[in-house]
Design a protein around this motif. Structure first.
Motif, mmCIF file in Angstrom:
data_model
loop_
_atom_site.group_PDB
_atom_site.id
_atom_site.type_symbol
_atom_site.label_atom_id
_atom_site.label_comp_id
_atom_site.label_asym_id
_atom_site.label_seq_id
_atom_site.Cartn_x
_atom_site.Cartn_y
_atom_site.Cartn_z
ATOM 1 N N LYS A 60 0.844 -1.202 0.000
ATOM 2 C CA LYS A 60 0.000 0.000 0.000
ATOM 3 C C LYS A 60 0.881 1.255 0.000
ATOM 4 O O LYS A 60 1.084 1.891 1.029
ATOM 5 C CB LYS A 60 -0.921 0.004 1.222
ATOM 6 N N TYR A 135 -5.767 2.636 7.194
ATOM 7 C CA TYR A 135 -5.290 1.282 7.440
ATOM 8 C C TYR A 135 -5.126 1.016 8.930
ATOM 9 O O TYR A 135 -4.780 1.909 9.700
ATOM 10 C CB TYR A 135 -3.935 1.062 6.739
ATOM 11 N N THR A 137 -3.035 -1.798 11.303
ATOM 12 C CA THR A 137 -2.012 -2.836 11.244
ATOM 13 C C THR A 137 -1.864 -3.518 12.597
ATOM 14 O O THR A 137 -2.154 -2.935 13.646
ATOM 15 C CB THR A 137 -0.645 -2.251 10.825
ATOM 16 N N VAL A 160 -8.960 -0.464 6.090
ATOM 17 C CA VAL A 160 -8.448 -1.745 5.594
ATOM 18 C C VAL A 160 -7.450 -2.291 6.604
ATOM 19 O O VAL A 160 -6.571 -1.563 7.085
ATOM 20 C CB VAL A 160 -7.767 -1.572 4.221
ATOM 21 N N LEU A 162 -4.286 -4.680 7.645
ATOM 22 C CA LEU A 162 -3.096 -5.349 7.114
ATOM 23 C C LEU A 162 -2.459 -6.101 8.274
ATOM 24 O O LEU A 162 -1.836 -5.496 9.152
ATOM 25 C CB LEU A 162 -2.115 -4.334 6.523
ATOM 26 N N HIS A 187 -1.366 -11.545 0.593
ATOM 27 C CA HIS A 187 -0.085 -11.130 0.027
ATOM 28 C C HIS A 187 1.029 -12.001 0.605
ATOM 29 O O HIS A 187 1.161 -12.108 1.832
ATOM 30 C CB HIS A 187 0.209 -9.664 0.377
ATOM 31 N N GLU A 199 -4.871 -8.830 3.821
ATOM 32 C CA GLU A 199 -5.541 -7.549 3.595
ATOM 33 C C GLU A 199 -7.040 -7.776 3.747
ATOM 34 O O GLU A 199 -7.643 -8.537 2.998
ATOM 35 C CB GLU A 199 -5.222 -7.027 2.209
#
Length: 206
Positions: A60, A135, A137, A160, A162, A187, A199
């Motif tokens: 990203k 995002y 994480t 999103v 990750l 990924h 993701e």
């Protein structure tokens, strides 16, 4: 000292590399006093931790506002913040409830990631008060169903996720599908052939 990803695919600036080197030195200093990562991986900090964190920016490149939960030793949050330090519009929020680890994150902020915001709270208390990021994480924090419980306030509202995961990620996905609907992209890790970054988008409870 392996920096192939940073010097190659990411091609970070000299200033960014200096920030990461300063972070490594600080990390090693604090690791002598508190447990920040598994002892068995301390000799591989660049590849196993710094570059493993940095690879999210290859997935990203538009990453600007992110929230890292269970930030602990600064992976991936501090690493990403250090790389994005000079990029306009960047906002990085770190959430960590452990006071000793929070103290380390504060020291890292002063050394190499001045723009980060550190929330010394439990994740479930901190996230609702943080503006929905682009995002979210998390690395080595919890199984996927637990991550969904913790982050649903943002992943159900446009953010999103990750999430770094190891070889058992398929079982975690299967368990998660029992209670959640979500969009998924897997990924492959550039660092560890047995690891992936999941993701996750459009999270909805069934």
């Amino acid at each position: 000292m392996d920096r192939k990803l940073l010097n190659g695919a990411l091609n970070v600036s000299r200033e960014t590399m200096q920030r990461l080197i300063a972070f490594e030195a600080l990390f090693e200093q604090w690791s002598k006093r508190i447990n920040l990562i598994a002892h068995s991986t301390k000799d591989e900090i660049w590849q196993r931790h710094i570059e493993d964190s940095a690879q999210l920016l290859l997935i990203k490149p538009d990453m600007r506002h992110l929230v890292d939960i269970g930030s602990g030793g600064g992976f991936p949050g501090i690493v990403l913040a250090a790389i994005l330090e000079d990029v306009d519009g960047t906002r990085v929020d770190l959430v960590e409830s452990n006071r000793k680890k929070t103290a380390f994150l504060m020291a890292a902020k002063g050394q190499c990631a001045r723009s980060v915001n550190i929330h010394s709270k439990r994740i479930e208390d901190a996230l609702p008060s943080i503006q929905t990021p682009n995002y979210v994480t998390a690395r080595a924090l919890a199984a996927l169903p637990k991550l969904f419980e913790l982050t649903q306030c943002h992943l159900s509202n446009g953010a999103v996720g990750l999430f770094h995961k190891g070889r058992g990620y398929r079982e975690e996905l299967e368990e998660s599908h029992a209670n959640w609907d979500f969009d998924l992209v897997i990924h492959k890790s550039r660092i560890d052939t047995e690891s992936v970054i999941l993701e996750i988008a459009n999270l909805k409870r069934k």
